[in-house]
Design an enzyme around this catalytic site. Structure first.
Site, short mmCIF file in Angstrom:
data_model
loop_
_atom_site.label_atom_id
_atom_site.label_comp_id
_atom_site.label_asym_id
_atom_site.label_seq_id
_atom_site.Cartn_x
_atom_site.Cartn_y
_atom_site.Cartn_z
N LYS A 19 103.68 -12.01 53.11
CA LYS A 19 104.07 -10.72 52.80
C LYS A 19 105.64 -10.88 52.23
CE LYS A 19 107.13 -7.19 55.58
NZ LYS A 19 106.55 -6.27 54.94
N ILE A 442 105.76 14.02 57.37
CA ILE A 442 105.20 13.44 58.59
C ILE A 442 106.14 12.68 59.38
CG2 ILE A 442 103.09 12.17 59.23
CD1 ILE A 442 102.58 14.63 57.36
N ASP A 500 108.64 0.83 64.55
CA ASP A 500 107.17 1.22 64.28
C ASP A 500 106.67 2.04 65.28
OD1 ASP A 500 104.45 0.33 63.34
OD2 ASP A 500 104.25 0.15 65.48
N TYR A 523 97.85 -3.48 56.04
CA TYR A 523 97.36 -3.30 54.42
C TYR A 523 98.13 -4.03 53.86
CZ TYR A 523 100.50 0.36 53.46
OH TYR A 523 101.87 1.08 53.24
N TRP A 572 96.47 1.14 68.78
CA TRP A 572 97.39 0.26 68.00
C TRP A 572 98.45 -0.82 68.79
CZ3 TRP A 572 99.05 4.16 63.67
CH2 TRP A 572 98.15 4.47 62.75
N ASP A 612 101.23 12.33 66.74
CA ASP A 612 100.67 11.74 65.77
C ASP A 612 99.23 11.21 66.36
OD1 ASP A 612 102.39 12.25 63.54
OD2 ASP A 612 103.49 10.51 64.29
N HIS A 655 98.70 14.73 63.32
CA HIS A 655 98.63 13.83 62.00
C HIS A 655 97.62 12.86 62.00
CE1 HIS A 655 99.65 11.84 58.75
NE2 HIS A 655 99.84 10.78 59.24
N CYS A 657 96.07 10.16 59.41
CA CYS A 657 96.01 9.57 58.03
C CYS A 657 95.09 8.79 57.62
CB CYS A 657 97.37 8.57 58.15
SG CYS A 657 97.88 7.68 59.30
N HIS A 708 101.23 5.42 50.18
CA HIS A 708 100.92 3.91 50.14
C HIS A 708 101.16 3.40 48.57
CE1 HIS A 708 98.03 5.38 53.19
NE2 HIS A 708 98.75 4.45 53.69
C1 LIG Z 1 100.88 4.59 59.75
N1 LIG Z 1 100.38 2.96 60.00
C2 LIG Z 1 100.81 2.51 60.89
C3 LIG Z 1 99.57 1.84 61.79
N2 LIG Z 1 99.89 1.03 62.72
C4 LIG Z 1 101.02 1.01 63.28
N3 LIG Z 1 101.15 0.12 64.25
N4 LIG Z 1 102.01 1.70 62.62
C5 LIG Z 1 101.90 2.43 61.69
O1 LIG Z 1 102.83 2.85 61.20
N5 LIG Z 1 98.46 1.67 61.23
C6 LIG Z 1 97.90 2.63 59.87
C7 LIG Z 1 99.22 2.85 59.20
C8 LIG Z 1 99.54 1.75 58.33
N6 LIG Z 1 100.83 1.61 57.81
C9 LIG Z 1 101.73 0.78 58.15
C10 LIG Z 1 102.80 1.26 57.01
C11 LIG Z 1 103.99 0.31 57.26
C12 LIG Z 1 104.16 -0.67 57.98
C13 LIG Z 1 105.18 -1.25 57.92
O2 LIG Z 1 106.26 -0.88 57.19
N7 LIG Z 1 105.47 -2.51 58.52
C14 LIG Z 1 106.63 -3.36 58.48
C15 LIG Z 1 107.09 -3.75 59.74
C16 LIG Z 1 107.65 -2.65 60.48
C17 LIG Z 1 108.65 -2.99 61.55
O3 LIG Z 1 108.18 -3.44 62.74
N8 LIG Z 1 109.69 -3.52 61.67
C18 LIG Z 1 110.79 -4.02 62.44
C19 LIG Z 1 111.04 -5.50 62.02
C20 LIG Z 1 111.50 -5.42 60.55
C21 LIG Z 1 111.85 -6.96 60.11
O4 LIG Z 1 111.04 -7.53 59.02
N9 LIG Z 1 113.02 -7.37 60.18
C22 LIG Z 1 113.26 -9.00 59.80
C23 LIG Z 1 114.71 -8.93 60.08
C24 LIG Z 1 115.58 -7.71 59.34
C25 LIG Z 1 115.77 -7.94 57.74
O5 LIG Z 1 116.61 -8.92 57.66
O6 LIG Z 1 115.19 -7.23 56.98
C26 LIG Z 1 112.84 -9.88 60.46
O7 LIG Z 1 112.25 -9.68 61.78
O8 LIG Z 1 112.42 -10.96 59.89
C27 LIG Z 1 111.87 -3.25 61.94
O9 LIG Z 1 112.13 -2.40 61.42
O10 LIG Z 1 112.87 -3.36 63.14
C28 LIG Z 1 106.34 -4.34 57.63
O11 LIG Z 1 107.44 -4.95 56.97
O12 LIG Z 1 105.34 -4.66 57.25
C29 LIG Z 1 102.96 -1.21 58.82
C30 LIG Z 1 101.88 -0.32 58.78
N1 LIG Z 2 105.34 9.95 62.20
C1 LIG Z 2 104.63 8.58 61.65
C2 LIG Z 2 103.29 8.82 61.60
C3 LIG Z 2 102.66 7.92 60.69
S1 LIG Z 2 101.05 7.66 60.79
C4 LIG Z 2 105.52 8.37 60.33
O1 LIG Z 2 105.76 9.34 59.76
O2 LIG Z 2 105.47 7.00 59.75
ZN LIG Z 3 99.96 8.49 59.09
#
Ligand SMILES: CN1c2c(nc(N)[nH]c2=O)NC[C@@H]1CNc1ccc(C(=O)N[C@@H](CCC(=O)N[C@@H](CCC(=O)N[C@@H](CCC(=O)O)C(=O)O)C(=O)O)C(=O)O)cc1
Ligand SMILES: N[C@@H](CCS)C(=O)O
Ligand SMILES: [Zn+2]
Length: 770
Positions: A19, A442, A500, A523, A572, A612, A655, A657, A708
């Site tokens: 990633k 959303i 999340d 994804y 999830w 949602d 909602h 998606c 996306h």
């Molecule tokens: C709407 N969607 C989701 C799904 N499933 C979920 N469980 N959540 C969802 O929102 N399924 C269908 C869709 C899939 N879409 C997505 C959309 C976006 C993400 C996403 O952005 N994932 C992030 C991680 C999110 C998270 O947990 N963040 C934490 C940790 C952040 C982090 O990486 N921190 C760093 C330190 C900080 C720094 O220096 O930047 C670390 O830990 O190293 C947070 O925000 O605190 C992603 O980045 O992939 C997922 C599914």
């Molecule tokens: N409330 C959430 C829904 C994603 S499916 C968002 O806006 O990210």
């Molecule tokens: Zn959604």
């Protein structure tokens, strides 16, 4: 000798290395060569982990920089012309299909991305033309990766998505209408060429995934297996031995198709989902054919129960003999986190209950050894496993009598709103005073790196709760100010406090545990860290009231309270496997019901509460019939239980998606939500016809903006989309919103896109002015 096998390994690496490298490449921080080198490093590391664990059959070509289905689109030169004509290099063309490309003179949207079966992984849909042609890409990736592993001294079994599944999971491009399966005879020769190339490179085995076999198949798809596998299975010494892999369901209803596999070496079935299919399948095999038993769960994190598994395997051994058995993961391990070894903060008691990808690779090896050499050969592992099973079965953590008592008190009336939609809507209209074509989003706004850094500091104790709260309030202020500037109609607080949408709730509910590094790819480069349900669920305190109340206090417009619905929280998360999912969903629903009522009590009653439920569709059993109806009954009841505690004047939004809702439209209607928002920007607006056909009375916001992709759609694009939608929806029914939350986007992408969206809504408001 019984062999052990892994069907696929997670790609991201221990610390989401892939990633990080991919996103660094996208933002021009590293070169393409550096990204490719990181991919190679990860592949080698993952092969080595499996080899060191003693896995006999190790997969290759399971690695992808974005998505493995997208890999096959390029592999077969099935890239739509709108991408090839941009003359991008191969990797950029690949990412352009995955996420769109808007740079310099190039402006091309992404291909459609949809859920992979009933998982939270998303694949890019093969999108085919009426005159589609296929040919094998130069230097095909499955061969390249096989050779890469070979060079490192690791013999692998390449994984391919089979021709029938590739086509069945695809669609005709806009402007084309041919059913993709009609292209089969053009595609099969390319597979033949690829199999020959793999064999020439030294691959004696290949895993061909045909997961569509778990679906109810239309006759054209069923009929496609025979010609395809007659051609692929008849290569003899010129091609590798084929294992057909199916997963996420049983294939008993498609046994008539199995004769098409007469010439293949082995069949893999998912015995975690459907152990009972074993009996039927062993009878269908040819006299020499091997059965790969998917007994180690590729979709959950619970430690395998060796005693139970060995009893099941014994049945297969009795029927087929040891030589014709492989012990395997039920599916690819793509859906599990990398390794439990990274988790330093899990309660000691529960740590021993889990097994992630690395540990699952060990499990298949131990099981295969137990069968080959007898239990005594792995006695220590069997004893430790039995102790872990006992610890979980006897733990106090899993049982909460208060939760059970509350579940006993649930009555049918608790599932219904006080009045019917027309009565409710009349009250909501007065409360909210919204224009025609109301605009909203959303929930989430960009999760900037600053937000993540501050949250990380708070988690590590480097800033105080008061400092973090003040930071979050500042972020909410910013979101509201931007919504004011944009002229949106129904506001959101932006969800800056949430890591999340599911993990956040998991961290605030009793009955859950959560992890530090247990990331799973959702994804592209996006990952999720599903919290784990270990016991009965309850809500010790309000979870979202503080932020929503603050946002409402500083905004001029109606504010949506944002919650994740019970089914999405369940799907999830990693759910329990010792209690039916309907019980877990009802526990979640009761916790959320309290939250909804608390939001309303705290003066948020003039706001919409959006629950949602994007995972409602995903949980649908893959086959139609009784199981599906039963699921929908308890899933819909859970949603209704969570939302029905409010006054008529509170508007409930829900909602979704994804856009494939036709086959369970009646369930969506049964949710009785006042407003639905659904992903629709990349789908044919014709899908919305179901709302007319079914005389759907309530309101709908089909997404008009593909969140996306980083690209910014022009006002004309929004207008055209709205125009198409108005062919199928009544103007007073139509809301204008993006496909999903905006957390993955940046402000410079979001602001102009939403400004263009609002402009389009205003334009149509003028057109429809009474
Ligand atoms: C709407 N969607 C989701 C799904 N499933 C979920 N469980 N959540 C969802 O929102 N399924 C269908 C869709 C899939 N879409 C997505 C959309 C976006 C993400 C996403 O952005 N994932 C992030 C991680 C999110 C998270 O947990 N963040 C934490 C940790 C952040 C982090 O990486 N921190 C760093 C330190 C900080 C720094 O220096 O930047 C670390 O830990 O190293 C947070 O925000 O605190 C992603 O980045 O992939 C997922 C599914
Ligand atoms: N409330 C959430 C829904 C994603 S499916 C968002 O806006 O990210
Ligand atoms: Zn959604």
């Amino acid at each position: 000798m019984v062999q052990s096998s892994v069907l696929g390994f997670p790609r991201m690496g221990v610390l989401r290395d892939l990633k990080k490298a991919t996103e660094a490449y996208w933002s021009d921080k590293i070169t393409q060569d550096a990204l490719l080198a990181e991919g190679k490093r990860l592949r080698l590391a993952h092969w080595k982990i499996q080899k060191d664990a003693g896995v006999d059959i190790i997969p290759s070509n399971d690695f992808a920089y974005y998505d493995h289905v997208l890999d096959h689109i390029q592999l077969f030169n099935a890239v739509p012309e709108r991408y090839t004509s941009q003359k991008l290099n191969t990797l950029d063309e690949y990412f352009a299909m995955g996420r769109g490309h808007q740079k310099g003179s190039v402006d091309v949207p992404a291909l459609e991305m949809v859920k992979w079966f009933d998982s939270n992984y998303h694949y890019v849909k093969p999108t085919l033309q009426d005159n589609q042609t296929f040919s094998l890409a130069q230097d095909p990736k499955p061969v390249r990766h096989f050779l890469e592993a070979k060079e490192a001294g690791i013999h692998t079994r390449p994984v391919l998505l089979g021709p029938v599944s590739f086509l069945a999971l695809g669609k005709a491009d806009r402007g084309s209408s041919a059913d993709p399966i009609t292209h089969l005879s053009k595609l099969v020769p390319v597979y033949v060429e690829l199999l020959k190339a793999l064999k020439a490179a030294g691959a004696d085995q290949v895993q061909i995934d045909e997961p569509v076999l778990v679906f109810d198949l239309k006759p054209e798809i069923k009929a496609a297996f025979k010609p395809a596998y007659e051609a692929l299975g008849s290569l003899g010494a010129a091609g590798p031995q084929i294992t057909i892999a199916t997963y996420f369901g049983d294939i008993v209803h498609n046994t008539d198709v199995l004769s098409a596999f007469a010439n293949v070496h082995a069949l893999h079935v998912d015995l975690v989902r459907n152990p009972e299919q074993l009996e039927t399948i062993v009878k269908q095999l040819g006299p020499q054919q091997v059965l790969s038993l998917g007994v180690v769960d590729g979709r959950n994190i619970w430690k395998n129960n060796f005693q139970k598994t060995l009893a099941l395997v014994e049945k297969a051994v009795q029927a087929l003999g040891k030589e014709r058995i492989i012990i395997a993961t039920s599916s690819s391990l793509l859906h599990t986190p990398h390794t439990l070894a990274s988790e330093k903060k899990l309660p000691e008691e529960v740590y021993q209950w889990f097994s992630f990808a690395v540990e699952k690779a060990h499990e298949v090896v131990v099981l295969a050894k137990a069968v080959t050499q007898g239990p005594a050969a792995v006695q220590a592992e069997l004893d430790a496993n039995a102790a872990a099973m006992k610890s979980r079965a006897e733990s106090k953590r899993t049982n909460n009598p208060d939760v059970k008592e509350r579940q006993r008190q649930v009555t049918p009336e608790m599932h219904n709103r006080k009045s019917a939609f027309d009565v409710r809507y009349a009250q909501q209209k007065t409360h909210l005073s919204l224009p025609l074509f109301p605009t909203t989003t959303i929930g989430s706004f960009p999760q900037t790196s600053e937000i993540r850094i501050q949250r990380n500091k708070f988690t590590k104790g480097e800033i105080t709760e008061a400092e973090y709260d003040a930071f979050i309030r500042k972020e909410i202020d910013l979101c509201i100010q931007i919504q004011d500037e944009l002229g949106l109609d129904v506001y959101v607080h932006g969800e800056p406090e949430r890591n999340d949408m599911v993990q956040y709730f998991g961290e605030r509910l009793d009955g859950y545990v959560f992890t530090t590094y247990a990331w799973v790819q959702s994804y592209g480069s996006r990952c999720v860290r599903p919290p784990i349900i270990v016991g009965d669920i309850s809500r010790p305190a309000p979870m979202t009231v503080k932020e929503s109340k603050y946002a409402a206090s500083v905004s001029k417009k109606p504010m949506k309270g944002m919650l994740t619905g019970p089914i999405t929280c369940l799907r999830w998360s990693f759910p329990r496997d010792d209690v039916h999912q309907s019980v877990q969903a009802q526990q979640l629903a009761l916790a959320l019901r309290d939250e909804v009522v608390d939001l309303e009590k705290n003066g948020i009653f003039v706001m919409a509460v959006q629950v949602d439920e994007p995972a409602l569709r995903e949980g649908l059993p893959l086959r139609s019939g009784k199981e599906r109806e039963a699921y929908l009954t308890w899933a819909v009841d859970s949603f209704k239980l969570s939302t029905a505690g409010v006054e008529d004047s509170t508007q409930i939004h829900s909602h979704f998606c994804y856009s494939e809702f036709q086959d369970f439209f009646h369930a969506i209607a049964a949710l009785d939500a006042d407003v639905l928002s659904i992903e629709n920007s990349k789908s044919d607006a014709k899908l919305l016809k179901v709302f007319i056909d079914e005389a759907y009375p309530r309101h709908i916001g089909p997404g008009v903006y593909d969140i996306h992709s980083p690209r910014v759609p022009a006002p004309e694009e929004f207008k055209q989309r709205m125009q198409e939608m108005l062919e199928y929806l009544r103007p007073e029914q139509l809301w204008i919103n993006p496909d999903c939350g905006l957390k993955t986007r940046t402000w410079p992408q979001v602001k102009p896109a939403l400004a263009n969206m609002v402009e389009a809504a205003k334009y149509f408001r003028e057109q429809y002015k009474a």
